[in-house]
Scaffold this motif. Structure first.
Motif, PDB file in Angstrom:
ATOM      1  N   ILE A  96      55.212  19.493  22.119  1.00  0.00           N
ATOM      2  CA  ILE A  96      56.142  20.603  22.324  1.00  0.00           C
ATOM      3  C   ILE A  96      55.341  21.789  22.846  1.00  0.00           C
ATOM      4  N   THR A  97      55.891  22.490  23.838  1.00  0.00           N
ATOM      5  CA  THR A  97      55.201  23.667  24.374  1.00  0.00           C
ATOM      6  C   THR A  97      55.772  24.926  23.734  1.00  0.00           C
TER       7      THR A  97
ATOM      8  N   GLU B  90      43.782  27.708  25.525  1.00  0.00           N
ATOM      9  CA  GLU B  90      43.546  26.293  25.841  1.00  0.00           C
ATOM     10  C   GLU B  90      43.295  25.540  24.535  1.00  0.00           C
ATOM     11  N   ILE B  91      44.371  25.324  23.778  1.00  0.00           N
ATOM     12  CA  ILE B  91      44.263  24.692  22.467  1.00  0.00           C
ATOM     13  C   ILE B  91      45.324  23.612  22.321  1.00  0.00           C
ATOM     14  N   VAL B  92      45.136  22.720  21.366  1.00  0.00           N
ATOM     15  CA  VAL B  92      46.155  21.762  20.974  1.00  0.00           C
ATOM     16  C   VAL B  92      46.289  21.840  19.455  1.00  0.00           C
ATOM     17  N   LEU B  93      47.508  22.102  18.987  1.00  0.00           N
ATOM     18  CA  LEU B  93      47.789  22.211  17.559  1.00  0.00           C
ATOM     19  C   LEU B  93      48.172  20.845  17.011  1.00  0.00           C
ATOM     20  N   ILE B  94      47.670  20.521  15.814  1.00  0.00           N
ATOM     21  CA  ILE B  94      47.905  19.220  15.189  1.00  0.00           C
ATOM     22  C   ILE B  94      47.682  19.379  13.690  1.00  0.00           C
TER      23      ILE B  94
ATOM     24  N   ARG C  77      48.599  12.490  34.972  1.00  0.00           N
ATOM     25  CA  ARG C  77      48.690  13.878  34.502  1.00  0.00           C
ATOM     26  C   ARG C  77      47.816  14.025  33.259  1.00  0.00           C
ATOM     27  N   GLN C  78      46.787  14.822  33.372  1.00  0.00           N
ATOM     28  CA  GLN C  78      45.844  14.991  32.267  1.00  0.00           C
ATOM     29  C   GLN C  78      45.312  16.416  32.262  1.00  0.00           C
ATOM     30  N   ILE C  79      45.184  16.986  31.082  1.00  0.00           N
ATOM     31  CA  ILE C  79      44.592  18.319  30.924  1.00  0.00           C
ATOM     32  C   ILE C  79      43.394  18.189  29.994  1.00  0.00           C
ATOM     33  N   ASP C  80      42.255  18.662  30.468  1.00  0.00           N
ATOM     34  CA  ASP C  80      41.012  18.597  29.696  1.00  0.00           C
ATOM     35  C   ASP C  80      40.702  19.955  29.074  1.00  0.00           C
ATOM     36  N   GLY C  81      39.717  19.957  28.184  1.00  0.00           N
ATOM     37  CA  GLY C  81      39.185  21.212  27.661  1.00  0.00           C
ATOM     38  C   GLY C  81      40.049  21.894  26.625  1.00  0.00           C
ATOM     39  N   LEU C  82      40.835  21.129  25.865  1.00  0.00           N
ATOM     40  CA  LEU C  82      41.699  21.707  24.834  1.00  0.00           C
ATOM     41  C   LEU C  82      41.025  21.649  23.472  1.00  0.00           C
ATOM     42  N   LYS C  83      41.019  22.748  22.773  1.00  0.00           N
ATOM     43  CA  LYS C  83      40.347  22.842  21.473  1.00  0.00           C
ATOM     44  C   LYS C  83      41.288  22.422  20.349  1.00  0.00           C
ATOM     45  N   VAL C  84      40.858  21.470  19.543  1.00  0.00           N
ATOM     46  CA  VAL C  84      41.655  21.001  18.416  1.00  0.00           C
ATOM     47  C   VAL C  84      41.775  22.120  17.383  1.00  0.00           C
ATOM     48  N   THR C  85      43.017  22.431  17.039  1.00  0.00           N
ATOM     49  CA  THR C  85      43.295  23.534  16.111  1.00  0.00           C
ATOM     50  C   THR C  85      44.286  23.056  15.060  1.00  0.00           C
ATOM     51  N   PRO C  86      43.895  23.027  13.772  1.00  0.00           N
ATOM     52  CA  PRO C  86      44.814  22.541  12.741  1.00  0.00           C
ATOM     53  C   PRO C  86      46.003  23.475  12.564  1.00  0.00           C
ATOM     54  N   TYR C  87      47.179  22.872  12.385  1.00  0.00           N
ATOM     55  CA  TYR C  87      48.386  23.673  12.199  1.00  0.00           C
ATOM     56  C   TYR C  87      49.431  22.823  11.494  1.00  0.00           C
TER      57      TYR C  87
ATOM     58  N   TYR D 251      52.799  27.066  26.703  1.00  0.00           N
ATOM     59  CA  TYR D 251      53.449  27.160  28.010  1.00  0.00           C
ATOM     60  C   TYR D 251      52.931  28.450  28.643  1.00  0.00           C
ATOM     61  N   PRO D 252      52.560  28.492  29.915  1.00  0.00           N
ATOM     62  CA  PRO D 252      52.697  27.430  30.919  1.00  0.00           C
ATOM     63  C   PRO D 252      51.455  26.560  31.096  1.00  0.00           C
ATOM     64  N   GLU D 253      50.432  26.770  30.273  1.00  0.00           N
ATOM     65  CA  GLU D 253      49.171  26.053  30.488  1.00  0.00           C
ATOM     66  C   GLU D 253      49.344  24.532  30.475  1.00  0.00           C
ATOM     67  N   LEU D 254      50.279  24.019  29.655  1.00  0.00           N
ATOM     68  CA  LEU D 254      50.440  22.570  29.536  1.00  0.00           C
ATOM     69  C   LEU D 254      51.564  22.012  30.412  1.00  0.00           C
ATOM     70  N   ASN D 255      52.146  22.847  31.259  1.00  0.00           N
ATOM     71  CA  ASN D 255      53.210  22.379  32.148  1.00  0.00           C
ATOM     72  C   ASN D 255      52.814  21.206  33.035  1.00  0.00           C
ATOM     73  N   PRO D 256      51.537  21.096  33.478  1.00  0.00           N
ATOM     74  CA  PRO D 256      51.194  19.960  34.342  1.00  0.00           C
ATOM     75  C   PRO D 256      51.406  18.591  33.696  1.00  0.00           C
ATOM     76  N   LEU D 257      51.554  18.548  32.361  1.00  0.00           N
ATOM     77  CA  LEU D 257      51.777  17.272  31.680  1.00  0.00           C
ATOM     78  C   LEU D 257      53.231  16.820  31.752  1.00  0.00           C
ATOM     79  N   VAL D 258      54.120  17.707  32.191  1.00  0.00           N
ATOM     80  CA  VAL D 258      55.562  17.411  32.206  1.00  0.00           C
ATOM     81  C   VAL D 258      55.965  17.007  33.621  1.00  0.00           C
ATOM     82  N   PRO D 259      56.348  15.748  33.840  1.00  0.00           N
ATOM     83  CA  PRO D 259      56.766  15.343  35.190  1.00  0.00           C
ATOM     84  C   PRO D 259      58.027  16.075  35.627  1.00  0.00           C
ATOM     85  N   LEU D 260      58.141  16.326  36.908  1.00  0.00           N
ATOM     86  CA  LEU D 260      59.338  16.954  37.458  1.00  0.00           C
ATOM     87  C   LEU D 260      60.570  16.101  37.163  1.00  0.00           C
ATOM     88  N   SER D 261      60.378  14.805  37.075  1.00  0.00           N
ATOM     89  CA  SER D 261      61.495  13.875  36.854  1.00  0.00           C
ATOM     90  C   SER D 261      61.879  13.738  35.390  1.00  0.00           C
TER      91      SER D 261
END
Length: 767
Positions: free
Chosen positions: A657-658, A684-688, A716-726, A737-747
């Motif tokens: 989810i963005t 540039e983070i990913v929450l988990i 579609r891949q995004i590198d360099g995301l820091k794991v952040t507990p949440y 958003y919008p940093e992770l938009n490239p992972l979402v296909p137009l279709s």
């Protein structure tokens, strides 16, 4: 079966010990600090203070941030942290002028962060891209307008796209919509295509209106408010004052959201001296359930099952049978489908226990009047239509649409995104009556529908679209699949940006590209006929006038209305009934045209536009006049329990989810403090959650990649995301958003409206 102590139930609204990043209430001193940081960067602080003192008040400036209502009796400070930031951001005294662009090539500017691009200051003169020098260079208005007009006039009208953000007032928006149809196309995508278009398309099918049915008055009479997928603290903070008042008089609030958002947990009112001194917050949500992404259908199906079971035990005591019989259709089929769902499946898809769902349903039953609030967490799914249909089902079961204190209410984001649709910006013929256009202007508008933003973007990729005009916004950055689209943008014959500040979309110029600087909401709009006011519509269908009082950044900056009129005049054949010069000189004339084109909504427009609290243009569903195919409100039989288009597959797979930070508005990044989530610094983070981190052997701060699992032949891949507990449900990750938009296909979009499915993308974590 799990019990009510399941980790996804946070009935107590205190600090969650498993979420170290979840700190402090919404509002309070943190809000004041957020405003003061921006205020300290604005040199014209006297002007800023004056404008803030009149923000969202009759005769003042209407905030360019969210679309929340402006009350008839405003408080002393009728603005929030977000509104103050947006206003102060626009009052920036720095200038992105010819000297700035002489010093910085486009190639260099592409390396800048989005925040730094806008911090370059206000655009102050028209610019044309020089490909040989890789720079924008100054150009006269006459040359710019004439070349743009000549380019547009020479192409097939259907090769042009006129995009608009939600910033422009009703006056410029009406002319823009008229211009497109006079030119011969209806390619009029708008920012709602990426957020609430699920509402505009599907709500009309269910209850006969493309917008919410509530007004501000309803919140004074409701007994319960249910939230699905809306983050009030970040997206519409002034709403918190309304919620606080509702809670104080005994209204129950129940929230379903994968993330625990501070604004729906507790709030300290910055205008309440005692609350500020004691830091004693008001608890907002009585119950807060962390539903899995895509699990809203399952939640509502469970609530409906409970209501049906209670009705069976006490016929006539739970459901509004008279309303159902007289005002609705499709009830029996819907009951059959809901009762066929198994509770084990409902629990699995929702991530909640039966006990939790039933206690929420009991709160619903005990409330006479219920308002259903939702945001993009409900609309931005492949089966968002069913999310919305099920929500309507729940409300219709007890007659909670079409009476005081009840209704369904999407909370819009941008300040005039709803109003632009009302005055004709939209790709469908129904958005602007063809008979009126012929009567008023002798125009035969195209009968064929135009392109929305997904279709227009596909046209950019396949080469069928040749020109892109943007009335505000940062379109390319806001789109899904934007890395692919950026490459296609450079093949456009013409790109035109009407803008206040530099943004990333400007850095992908077409073969001919212009940036045309426009006035902001706070600026004095001086035209030939004198100072002008503009108008906008809020989320509750009320219309307000707005008057800017700040000096424009330069005498080279023109109003959005004047720019649109000038381009239209340069593009179209002469037509004495298209009085572009007169309309640019006197906006009263445009409002008269709006009233003639849409008489039911805008009668006596000019005389009512400064009315305190705005004037209400009405809503048929509020009067139980159902403008549906059947003439009744439509129950929707569910076909599935999840709105996800594709479930993630594999041990390292998650649903993404963005999110937006409270230090941003749409694509505008004010800073790097996501205070309400306790997150600071890099975006540039990913929450988990920590349990999932342990399962995968991930460490806090570890750098990982996210890989989209939607397969269409593109990687579609995004590198360099820091794991952040949440604190998130199992199987869920989140990022900005919008940093992770490239992972979402137009279709990958909602099936009826084509709204991008930003809230439910299957991804894989790669170390």
């Amino acid at each position: 079966m799990t019990n009510s102590n399941n980790k996804n139930d946070h009935s107590s609204m205190g600090q969650d010990p498993n979420t170290p990043y979840d700190k402090g209430p919404a509002g309070g001193w943190g809000s004041l600090r957020g405003v003061s940081e921006i205020f300290g960067e604005v040199h014209g602080s006297t002007v800023a203070a004056k404008i803030l003192s009149t923000l969202n008040k009759p005769g003042g400036v209407m905030c360019s941030s969210c679309a929340w209502a402006k009350p008839a009796n405003p408080s002393k400070f009728e603005f929030c942290e977000n509104g103050a930031k947006a206003t102060l951001w626009e009052l920036d005294e720095k200038r992105a002028d010819a000297n700035f662009f002489e010093q910085h090539s486009i190639t260099e500017l592409k390396t800048w962060h989005d925040h730094d691009l806008e911090k370059a200051g206000r655009l102050s003169e028209p610019l044309r891209y020089d490909a040989e020098r890789d720079r924008y260079v100054p150009v006269s208005w006459d040359v710019a307008i004439q070349e743009i007009g000549a380019k547009l006039a020479a192409m097939d009208p259907k090769e042009a796209v006129f995009y608009s953000s939600g910033h422009a007032g009703l006056e410029a928006s009406y002319l823009y919509a008229l211009f497109a149809r006079a030119m011969g196309h209806q390619n009029l995508p708008q920012s709602s295509n990426m957020c609430h278009e699920t509402t505009s398309v599907n709500l009309k099918t269910f209850v006969g209106t493309p917008v919410g049915t509530c007004t501000l008055e309803d919140f004074e009479h409701c007994d319960a408010i249910f939230f699905f997928g809306q983050n009030t603290g970040t997206n519409s903070p002034r709403f918190l004052h309304t919620l606080k008042a509702a809670v104080k008089r005994g209204c129950k609030i129940v929230t379903f959201n994968p993330i625990r958002e501070r604004g729906l947990i507790e709030f300290v009112d910055p205008q309440n001296i005692m609350q500020m001194i004691t830091n004693n917050p008001t608890e907002i949500s009585n119950k807060y359930y962390q539903v899995k992404p895509g699990g809203d259908i399952a939640v509502i199906a469970g609530m409906m099952k409970y209501l049906l079971a209670r009705e069976e035990m006490a016929p006539g005591a739970i459901l509004d049978q008279d309303f159902i019989a007289a005002e609705t259709t499709g009830f029996e089929e819907t009951v059959e489908k809901v009762n066929a769902f198994d509770w084990d499946d409902i629990e699995a898809e929702s991530g909640l226990s039966r006990t939790m769902i039933e206690e929420a349903a009991e709160i619903y039953i005990q409330a006479k009047n219920v308002i259903g609030i939702y945001g993009m967490g409900l609309t931005q799914h492949v089966d968002g239509w069913l999310n919305l249909g099920m929500y309507c089902n729940l409300l219709l079961m007890r007659g909670n649409i079409g009476r005081l204190g009840a209704g369904i209410s999407p909370v819009r984001g941008h300040s005039n995104v709803q109003g632009q649709r009302t005055v004709g910006i939209g790709e469908k013929s129904s958005h602007m009556p063809a008979d009126k256009l012929h009567e008023l202007f002798g125009i035969d508008a195209p009968a064929e529908n135009g392109k929305n933003i997904v279709q227009a973007s596909q046209g950019v990729l396949d080469g069928s679209i040749k020109a892109m005009l943007s009335l505000g916004g940062n379109l390319l950055r806001a789109l899904p699949d934007n890395e692919r689209l950026e490459k296609g943008w450079s093949n456009l014959d013409l790109t035109v940006h009407i803008a206040t500040k530099l943004n990333r979309s400007h850095l992908a110029p077409g073969k001919v590209s212009y940036i045309l600087p426009c006035l902001g909401r706070t600026d004095i709009d001086q035209q030939q006929n004198g100072p002008q006011a503009i108008s906008m519509e809020d989320t509750f269908s009320h219309i307000y006038g707005s008057i800017g009082t700040a000096e424009p950044p330069s005498d080279q900056v023109r109003s959005e209305t004047a720019i649109v009129a000038a381009i239209a005049k340069a593009t179209l054949p002469a037509n004495p009934r298209l009085r572009w010069d007169d309309w640019a000189a006197n906006y009263d004339l445009i409002r008269d045209l709006i009233a003639e084109t849409f008489p039911h909504d805008f009668s006596d427009f000019n005389n009512r536009m400064m009315q305190p609290g705005g004037f209400y243009r009405g809503n048929p569903a509020r009067e139980r006049e159902w403008k549906t195919e059947s003439g009744k409100a439509q129950f929707t039989a569910p076909t599935k329990l999840s709105s996800l288009g594709q479930h993630p597959s594999g041990d390292k797979a998650f649903t993404l989810i963005t999110l937006r930070s409270n230090d941003q508005f749409n694509t505008t990044i004010y800073g790097f403090s996501d205070r309400l989530r306790g997150l600071e610094g890099s975006r540039e983070i990913v929450l988990i959650n920590r349990e999932e981190m342990a399962r995968l052997g991930l460490q806090e701060g570890q750098i990982v990649s996210l890989f989209s699992q939607v397969e269409d032949g593109n990687v579609r891949q995004i590198d360099g995301l820091k794991v952040t507990p949440y604190d998130l449900p199992d199987g869920t990750v989140a990022g900005y958003y919008p940093e992770l938009n490239p992972l979402v296909p137009l279709s990958y979009h909602e099936k009826n409206s084509l709204t991008p499915a930003y809230k439910g993308v299957p991804v894989e974590i790669r170390q």
